[in-house]
Scaffold this motif. Sequence first.
Motif, PDB file in Angstrom:
ATOM      1  N   GLU A 169       0.644  -1.211   0.068  1.00 14.02           N
ATOM      2  CA  GLU A 169       0.026  -0.044  -0.032  1.00 14.02           C
ATOM      3  C   GLU A 169       0.887   1.191   0.042  1.00 14.02           C
ATOM      4  O   GLU A 169       0.510   2.350  -0.661  1.00 14.02           O
ATOM      5  CB  GLU A 169      -0.865   0.039   1.446  1.00 14.02           C
ATOM      6  CG  GLU A 169      -2.312   0.668   0.792  1.00 14.02           C
ATOM      7  CD  GLU A 169      -2.964   0.103   2.071  1.00 14.02           C
ATOM      8  OE1 GLU A 169      -3.878   1.147   2.656  1.00 14.02           O
ATOM      9  OE2 GLU A 169      -3.398  -1.027   2.399  1.00 14.02           O
ATOM     10  N   ILE A 187      -1.305  10.908  -6.866  1.00 14.05           N
ATOM     11  CA  ILE A 187      -2.695  11.017  -6.866  1.00 14.05           C
ATOM     12  C   ILE A 187      -3.093  12.431  -5.933  1.00 14.05           C
ATOM     13  O   ILE A 187      -2.198  12.820  -5.128  1.00 14.05           O
ATOM     14  CB  ILE A 187      -3.673  10.106  -6.224  1.00 14.05           C
ATOM     15  CG1 ILE A 187      -3.033   9.716  -5.045  1.00 14.05           C
ATOM     16  CG2 ILE A 187      -3.530   8.966  -7.256  1.00 14.05           C
ATOM     17  CD1 ILE A 187      -3.707   8.493  -4.152  1.00 14.05           C
ATOM     18  N   THR A 233      -5.828  13.647  -3.145  1.00 15.09           N
ATOM     19  CA  THR A 233      -6.503  13.112  -2.386  1.00 15.09           C
ATOM     20  C   THR A 233      -7.564  14.275  -1.979  1.00 15.09           C
ATOM     21  O   THR A 233      -7.436  15.403  -1.908  1.00 15.09           O
ATOM     22  CB  THR A 233      -5.713  12.479  -1.021  1.00 15.09           C
ATOM     23  OG1 THR A 233      -4.953  13.458  -0.489  1.00 15.09           O
ATOM     24  CG2 THR A 233      -4.945  11.517  -1.669  1.00 15.09           C
ATOM     25  N   GLN A 240      -0.164  12.521  -2.904  1.00 14.53           N
ATOM     26  CA  GLN A 240       0.547  11.365  -2.437  1.00 14.53           C
ATOM     27  C   GLN A 240       0.655  10.680  -3.444  1.00 14.53           C
ATOM     28  O   GLN A 240       0.337  10.533  -4.543  1.00 14.53           O
ATOM     29  CB  GLN A 240      -0.750  10.644  -1.352  1.00 14.53           C
ATOM     30  CG  GLN A 240      -0.907  11.484  -0.246  1.00 14.53           C
ATOM     31  CD  GLN A 240      -1.738  10.879   0.882  1.00 14.53           C
ATOM     32  OE1 GLN A 240      -2.100   9.708   0.471  1.00 14.53           O
ATOM     33  NE2 GLN A 240      -2.558  11.580   1.783  1.00 14.53           N
ATOM     34  N   SER A 297       0.513   6.790  -5.176  1.00  9.33           N
ATOM     35  CA  SER A 297      -0.106   5.624  -5.225  1.00  9.33           C
ATOM     36  C   SER A 297       0.619   4.459  -5.529  1.00  9.33           C
ATOM     37  O   SER A 297       1.693   4.627  -6.196  1.00  9.33           O
ATOM     38  CB  SER A 297      -1.386   5.695  -5.697  1.00  9.33           C
ATOM     39  OG  SER A 297      -1.118   5.611  -7.232  1.00  9.33           O
ATOM     40  N   GLU A 334      -0.110   2.360  -8.115  1.00  8.54           N
ATOM     41  CA  GLU A 334      -0.536   2.328  -9.270  1.00  8.54           C
ATOM     42  C   GLU A 334       1.097   2.360 -10.237  1.00  8.54           C
ATOM     43  O   GLU A 334       1.377   3.814 -10.282  1.00  8.54           O
ATOM     44  CB  GLU A 334      -1.442   2.929  -9.747  1.00  8.54           C
ATOM     45  CG  GLU A 334      -1.980   2.566 -11.277  1.00  8.54           C
ATOM     46  CD  GLU A 334      -2.674   3.842 -12.099  1.00  8.54           C
ATOM     47  OE1 GLU A 334      -3.123   4.702 -11.391  1.00  8.54           O
ATOM     48  OE2 GLU A 334      -2.616   3.663 -13.259  1.00  8.54           O
ATOM     49  N   GLY A 355      -6.300   8.748   0.540  1.00 12.10           N
ATOM     50  CA  GLY A 355      -4.991   8.188   0.464  1.00 12.10           C
ATOM     51  C   GLY A 355      -4.328   7.379   1.857  1.00 12.10           C
ATOM     52  O   GLY A 355      -4.999   6.603   2.479  1.00 12.10           O
ATOM     53  N   LYS A 356      -3.293   7.832   2.233  1.00 10.04           N
ATOM     54  CA  LYS A 356      -2.673   7.005   3.273  1.00 10.04           C
ATOM     55  C   LYS A 356      -3.103   7.477   4.727  1.00 10.04           C
ATOM     56  O   LYS A 356      -3.061   6.718   5.693  1.00 10.04           O
ATOM     57  CB  LYS A 356      -1.139   7.255   3.395  1.00 10.04           C
ATOM     58  CG  LYS A 356      -0.629   6.181   2.027  1.00 10.04           C
ATOM     59  CD  LYS A 356       0.828   6.736   1.524  1.00 10.04           C
ATOM     60  CE  LYS A 356       0.923   6.247   0.219  1.00 10.04           C
ATOM     61  NZ  LYS A 356       2.183   6.944  -0.504  1.00 10.04           N
TER      62      LYS A 356
END
Lengths: 176, 331
Positions: free
Chosen positions: A39, A46, A48, A112, A114, A116, A140-141
Motif C-alpha cells: 500500500e 494522486i 486526495t 500522495q 499511489s 499504481e 489516501g494514506k
Amino acid sequence: MTLFRDIKGTVQPFWITLRTMLRKPVTVQYPEEQRPPAERARARMILTRDPDGGERCVACHLCSAACPVDCISMQAAEAPDGRRYAAWFRINFARCIFCGLCAEACPTLAIQMSPEFAFCKDDPLDLVYEKQDLLVDHGGKNRDYNFYRHAGIGVVNPRGGNDDEYGPVDVKSNLP
Amino acid sequence: MTEGLITLALILAKLLLILGVLLSAAAYLVLMERKLLGRMQMRYGPNRAGPGGMFQPLADVIKLITKEDFIPPQGDRAIFFLAPGLAALTALLAFAVVPFAPPVNLFGRELPMVVCDLNIGVLYFLGLSSLAVYGVALGGWASNSKYALLGGIRSLAQLLSYELAMGLALIPVVLMARSFSLTDIVLAQQGLPFALLNPLAFVVFMISTAAECKRLPFDLPEAENELVAGFHTEYSGLRFGLFFVGEYINLIILGSMVTVFFLGGWHGPFLPPIVWFMLKVLAVAFFFIWTRATLPRLRYDQLMHFGWKVLIPLSLLNVLVTGAVLLWLKG
C-alpha cells in the motif's frame, strides 16, 4: 587429498542442479499474474480529498517548487469563503522521476504517491495528467486528516476555534 | 543406368532428410537448452511465442534476419563472409559418416542408413573437426579488431589442444573395434558399449568434446559478455546466427559421435534402432546442457593446463594400457 576434494567439488554441483530442475519455478508471469504492490509503494501521484469530501490541495505551489524536474504546475484560485484551491493542476508523468519530494513537501497531505505503477502510454502527451485524472475520492494514506481542522483560515470552525489552535494574534499589542 | 539413377536419388533424398532434421534439431536444441537452463535456475525459460514457447526458434530467426548486419569497413570482406559459413559447413559435413541405424531393406534393395560409409570414417571426422578451427580463426582475423583476433587465437589454441586429447581418446576405440569405419565400431559394441569397457577414454572424449564444441565450462572462445573478446565480437545479424547455429549443429554431431564411439550407437532393446540413436544423442546433449548449468567457466591457463597436463597424459596412458590388455587377451 586435494584431488579427491576437487573431484567431489566438481561432481556435487551436478546433483544440486538436477534437484533444482525438478522444483517449481518461482517466476511471476507478469501480465497474467500480478502481485499487488504494498500500500505504501510509491508510484504515480494522486490528489486526495479530506474526510468531508473536499479537495485537500490549497494550491500553495510547494510541490511544484520541490519538484527537481519541474513536472508539476498549477493555477491557484480562491473560493468565496477565502479557501484556496487549484483552478487547474497538471503533472507531466513523462518527466516525473517519482522521487516523492512533492508528497513530502505537501503541508495538507493532498498530493500522495499511489501504488499504481503500470500506466505506460504510446503518446507522451497522454502522460500529462490533468486535475480530473489525478483527483481521487478518498484520503489516501491518512484518511482522517483535514488541514483546516488544525490551521488555516476558518473554513471548518471559526478562526482559532480548532482544538489544537490558538486564536489570531493581536498585531496591535506587544504581548506575546 | 536406371540403377545408378535410383541410387543417386536415394542418396539425395537421404541428404535432404538429414539436412532438414539436423537444422530443425539444432534450432530446437537452442529452445531445449534455454528451457532446461531456466528450469535449473528455477524460472520457466521462453514460453511466450506459441504454445509453451514452441515457435521461439522461428521468432529468433526473424529477429536475426531483421537485425542490422554490420560489416567492419576495414575488415577483409571476402573472409568475413566466408568464416561463419565454414564454421557451419564443417559441422554439417561431419554428419556424412555417422551411421544412425542399421541398413534397411527398401523395395528389395539394401539401403545403408548412413550417407557415406567411409572405411576411414574416424580420420574423416577428426580431419573435419580440425577444419572447423578455420571458421573460428578466420572469423577473428577478418574482423580486423584486436579483440576478435585475440579471441580467435585463444580459441585456436584451445581447439587444437583438445583435439589432441580427442584423437588420443579415440585410439582405444579403434583398437577395440579393429576398424576405422564408424559402422564397424557400432557393430563391435553389440554386446557392451565401449563407455563401460573403457570408461577413461569415454570421460576424456566427453571432456574434449565439450571443449571442441565450445560448451561451458570451456566456452572461452565466445565468452559472450564477460570477456568481450570472442572471435565473433564483430559479427551481427544472420552471420552471427550462422556461427550460433553452427555451434549447435556441432553439438549434435559431437553428441552423435559420442553415441557412435562409446554409447553403442543404435543398439538397444525394445525400441527401433533410430529411436535409440536419437535418445542417446539427446541424452548427451542434455548432459552438456546440465554441465553448462552447473560448472563455472575455467580460466584460460587452467584450461590449457588441464588439456596438456591431465587429459593428454591420461589418454596416452590409456592407449598404452588398452593396447597391452588387448595383446594379452589375444594370447
